[in-house]
Design an enzyme around this catalytic site. Structure first.
Site, PDB file in Angstrom:
ATOM      1  N   ASN A 141     -28.392   6.575  11.763  1.00  0.00           N
ATOM      2  CA  ASN A 141     -27.315   5.401  11.283  1.00  0.00           C
ATOM      3  C   ASN A 141     -26.653   6.118  10.146  1.00  0.00           C
ATOM      4  O   ASN A 141     -27.157   6.297   8.963  1.00  0.00           O
ATOM      5  CB  ASN A 141     -28.150   4.487  10.789  1.00  0.00           C
ATOM      6  CG  ASN A 141     -27.548   3.214  10.367  1.00  0.00           C
ATOM      7  OD1 ASN A 141     -26.381   3.263  10.268  1.00  0.00           O
ATOM      8  ND2 ASN A 141     -28.359   2.167  10.060  1.00  0.00           N
ATOM      9  N   ARG A 172     -26.330   4.816  15.956  1.00  0.00           N
ATOM     10  CA  ARG A 172     -25.633   3.179  15.860  1.00  0.00           C
ATOM     11  C   ARG A 172     -24.388   3.340  15.707  1.00  0.00           C
ATOM     12  O   ARG A 172     -23.779   4.160  14.790  1.00  0.00           O
ATOM     13  CB  ARG A 172     -26.340   2.663  14.617  1.00  0.00           C
ATOM     14  CG  ARG A 172     -25.941   1.232  14.143  1.00  0.00           C
ATOM     15  CD  ARG A 172     -26.710   0.756  12.915  1.00  0.00           C
ATOM     16  NE  ARG A 172     -26.336  -0.342  12.615  1.00  0.00           N
ATOM     17  CZ  ARG A 172     -26.802  -1.261  11.651  1.00  0.00           C
ATOM     18  NH1 ARG A 172     -27.500  -0.554  10.768  1.00  0.00           N
ATOM     19  NH2 ARG A 172     -26.363  -2.390  11.575  1.00  0.00           N
ATOM     20  N   HIS A 223     -25.237  -6.617  13.888  1.00  0.00           N
ATOM     21  CA  HIS A 223     -26.803  -6.459  13.468  1.00  0.00           C
ATOM     22  C   HIS A 223     -27.414  -6.637  15.052  1.00  0.00           C
ATOM     23  O   HIS A 223     -28.534  -7.207  15.026  1.00  0.00           O
ATOM     24  CB  HIS A 223     -27.346  -7.702  12.811  1.00  0.00           C
ATOM     25  CG  HIS A 223     -27.049  -7.498  11.290  1.00  0.00           C
ATOM     26  ND1 HIS A 223     -26.597  -8.213  10.404  1.00  0.00           N
ATOM     27  CD2 HIS A 223     -26.960  -6.216  10.631  1.00  0.00           C
ATOM     28  CE1 HIS A 223     -26.568  -7.660   9.056  1.00  0.00           C
ATOM     29  NE2 HIS A 223     -26.785  -6.399   9.210  1.00  0.00           N
ATOM     30  N   ARG A 227     -21.222  -8.388  -0.301  1.00  0.00           N
ATOM     31  CA  ARG A 227     -20.002  -8.762   0.463  1.00  0.00           C
ATOM     32  C   ARG A 227     -20.211 -10.255   0.250  1.00  0.00           C
ATOM     33  O   ARG A 227     -21.264 -10.966   0.082  1.00  0.00           O
ATOM     34  CB  ARG A 227     -20.271  -8.466   1.861  1.00  0.00           C
ATOM     35  CG  ARG A 227     -19.806  -6.994   2.440  1.00  0.00           C
ATOM     36  CD  ARG A 227     -20.241  -6.720   3.751  1.00  0.00           C
ATOM     37  NE  ARG A 227     -21.577  -5.834   3.785  1.00  0.00           N
ATOM     38  CZ  ARG A 227     -22.039  -5.651   5.018  1.00  0.00           C
ATOM     39  NH1 ARG A 227     -21.646  -6.131   6.014  1.00  0.00           N
ATOM     40  NH2 ARG A 227     -23.126  -4.822   4.653  1.00  0.00           N
ATOM     41  N   GLU A 248     -34.397  -1.236  13.912  1.00  0.00           N
ATOM     42  CA  GLU A 248     -33.174  -0.855  14.928  1.00  0.00           C
ATOM     43  C   GLU A 248     -33.442   0.577  15.198  1.00  0.00           C
ATOM     44  O   GLU A 248     -32.970   0.905  16.237  1.00  0.00           O
ATOM     45  CB  GLU A 248     -32.110  -1.064  13.948  1.00  0.00           C
ATOM     46  CG  GLU A 248     -31.789  -2.376  13.566  1.00  0.00           C
ATOM     47  CD  GLU A 248     -31.030  -2.587  12.200  1.00  0.00           C
ATOM     48  OE1 GLU A 248     -31.732  -2.181  11.134  1.00  0.00           O
ATOM     49  OE2 GLU A 248     -29.925  -2.834  12.093  1.00  0.00           O
TER      50      GLU A 248
END
Ligand code: ADP
Length: 396
Positions: free
Chosen positions: A8, A94, A182, A242, A380
Site C-alpha cells: 500500500n 492497493r 475504502h 481532511r 485490507e
C-alpha cells in the site's frame, strides 16, 4: 513454500505485509511493516506477527532514495529473513482508483497501467504513488505477477442514484460522479461478518471505517449500496486532516475572496483540516483524547456528531438499519468515541452495552438492542493477498 506480498504505497510511505501460503491454502501473515518519511530521511520497520521488531533501519541522509530504492532494500532483506526459502508468487497493490471500468482486481500489464495512469487526475494524491510502486517492482522483478486491487471496486455496482451528483449529465458522463473508497476494508468486513453473524450479514448494515481516513458504507446483504466518500477521498466524514463534506461555496470563497490557489486549497482540505484543523493540536485521536484543551474536545465531538449524522443518512438509503460495525484505528480501539457516536443514535435503536464496549467485542450492543453493534478489526492487506492469489489462479 510460496509467499504473497501486499503493498500500500503512498506519497511518503509504503505499508507492506508478507503472507505465506500454508499447505491447506490458507494465508498466514509472516511479517508486516512500514517505510516512512520517503523523500526526507526514510525509516523502515518490520514486525513479526507477535509484534516483535525484526528490522529497524533509517537513512538520515537518504532524501534522494526513491520508492524503488527502498523497496529494493526491503526485498533484499526479506529474501534472507521472513521470506527465506520462500518463493514470492504475486505482489498485490492497493490502487485507489479503478474508475468506471474496474469492478474487480486485475492482473497488471502495460495496457492496464496506461488506463490506471489516465485516472491519476481523479486521485492525484494517491494514484501516482500506487502506480510508482508497481513500476518499481516491475523493474526489480519483471517476471513477477502483480495485481491491482481497487479501493473503488466494492462500490462499483451501487445504485445509479448513489453515484450521481446533482450537476449536468455531461459532467457525470465524463466521470465526475460518486465512486466511494475504502472498498478493500468494507469487503473484508462483509466477509468477516458473514462468518461471525451470517443472519446480520444478510441484512442492512452500516460499516464505519474510522482511521486517519474515515468513511461509512451502507451494505445490503454484503453489497455496497451507498457510501460517504464520493468523487475523491475528501468527501463525507471529518477525518484526521481532511475536512470531509463542505459547502462548495466555501471553495469559491477561498478562491475569489481570499485569493487562494488550487494548490493551497488542496493542501488546506487534505492536510490541514479535520481533527487537526479544528483542534489546532493534532490529527491523532489518541493525542486529542489525552488533551484537556476545549478545542480538542470540540474536535472529538464534531467528529462523533458527523459520524452519527451520516449514519442516519445512510440508514435512509438502506430503508432502515439492523447492524452497525466499527473498524480501523479509531473504530477498533476508541471505546469513548464509539460510545459518543452510539449515544447520538439511541433514538433509532442503537443501545450500546458500556461494559461490552470496554471489552474485546465483537458484539457491544445490549442483547435486545434493535440495532446490533459490533467491533470487527479490518485487514485490507489480507484482502489484497487473497485477491492476488485468486487473480493469478492459485486462490482458495
Ligand atoms: P490509517 O487510515 O492511516 O490506516 P488507522 O486506521 O491506523 O489510520 O487509524 C489511525 C487513527 O486511529 C489515529 O487517529 C489514532 O489516534 C487512532 N487510534 C489508534 N489506536 C488507538 C487507540 N488505542 N485509542 C484511540 N485511538 C486510536
Amino acid at each position: 513454500m510460496k509467499a504473497v506480498v501486499s503493498l500500500n504505497s503512498g506519497s511518503s510511505s509504503i505499508k507492506f505485509s508478507l503472507f505465506v501460503l500454508e499447505g491447506d491454502g490458507a494465508l498466514q501473515l509472516s511479517a508486516g511493516g512500514k517505510i516512512e518519511k520517503i523523500g526526507i530521511a526514510p525509516t523502515m520497520i518490520v514486525r513479526s506477527v507477535e509484534g516483535g521488531v525484526l528490522l529497524e533501519r533509517d537513512w538520515q541522509d537518504g532524501a534522494a532514495l526513491t520508492h524503488a530504492d527502498l523497496l529494493a532494500h526491503l526485498f533484499a532483506w526479506a529474501a534472507d529473513h521472513p521470506l527465506k526459502g520462500r518463493e514470492i508468487i504475486a505482489i498485490g497493490h492497493r490502487v485507489v482508483h479503478g474508475g468506471t471500468e474496474f469492478a474487480a482486481p486485475r492482473l497488471i500489464d502495460a495496457a492496464l497501467l496506461d488506463k490506471l495512469e489516465a485516472l491519476c487526475p481523479l486521485a492525484p494524491l494517491h494514484q501516482p504513488h500506487n502506480l510508482a510502486a508497481i513500476r518499481a517492482i516491475a523493474a526489480l522483478r519483471p517476471n513477477l505477477p502483480q495485481v491491482a486491487c481497487f479501493d473503488t471496486a466494492f462500490h462499483h455496482d451501487k445504485p445509479e442514484i448513489a453515484s450521481r451528483f446533482a450537476i449536468p449529465r455531461a459532467l457525470h458522463d465524463q466521470g465526475i460522479r460518486r465512486y466511494g473508497f475504502h472498498g478493500l476494508s468494507y469487503e473484508y468486513i462483509a466477509r468477516r461478518l458473514a462468518q461471525i453473524d451470517p443472519v446480520l450479514a444478510g441484512a442492512r448494515v452500516i460499516a464505519a471505517h474510522l482511521g486517519n481516513g474515515a468513511s461509512l458504507c451502507a451494505m445490503q446483504a454484503g453489497k455496497s449500496i451507498d457510501t460517504t466518500m464520493g468523487f475523491t477521498a475528501l468527501d463525507g466524514l471529518m477525518m484526521g486532516t481532511r475536512c470531509g463534506s463542505i459547502d462548495p461555496g466555501v471553495v469559491l470563497h477561498l478562491q475569489t475572496q481570499l485569493g487562494m490557489s488550487p494548490a493551497e486549497i488542496e493542501d488546506l482540505f487534505y492536510k490541514k483540516s479535520g481533527l487537526l484543523g479544528v483542534s489546532g493540536i493534532s490529527s491523532d485521536m489518541r493525542t486529542l483524547a489525552a488533551s484537556k484543551a476545549p478545542e480538542a474536545t470540540e474536535a472529538i465531538d464534531l467528529f462523533a456528531w458527523r459520524v452519527a449524522r451520516e449514519i442516519a443518512a445512510l440508514a435512509a438509503s438502506l430503508g432502515g438499519i439492523d447492524g452497525l460495525i466499527f473498524t480501523a484505528g479509531i473504530g477498533e480501539n476508541d471505546a469513548d468515541i464509539r460510545s459518543n457516536i452510539c449515544r447520538r443514535l439511541a433514538w433509532f435503536g442503537v443501545q450500546i452495552d458500556e461494559l461490552a464496549n470496554a471489552g474485546n467485542g465483537p458484539r457491544i450492543s445490549m442483547p435486545d438492542s434493535p440495532v446490533a453493534v459490533l467491533v470487527i478489526p479490518t485487514d485490507e492487506e489480507r484482502m489484497i493477498a487473497h485477491h492476488s492469489l485468486n487473480v493469478i489462479g492459485t486462490g482458495v
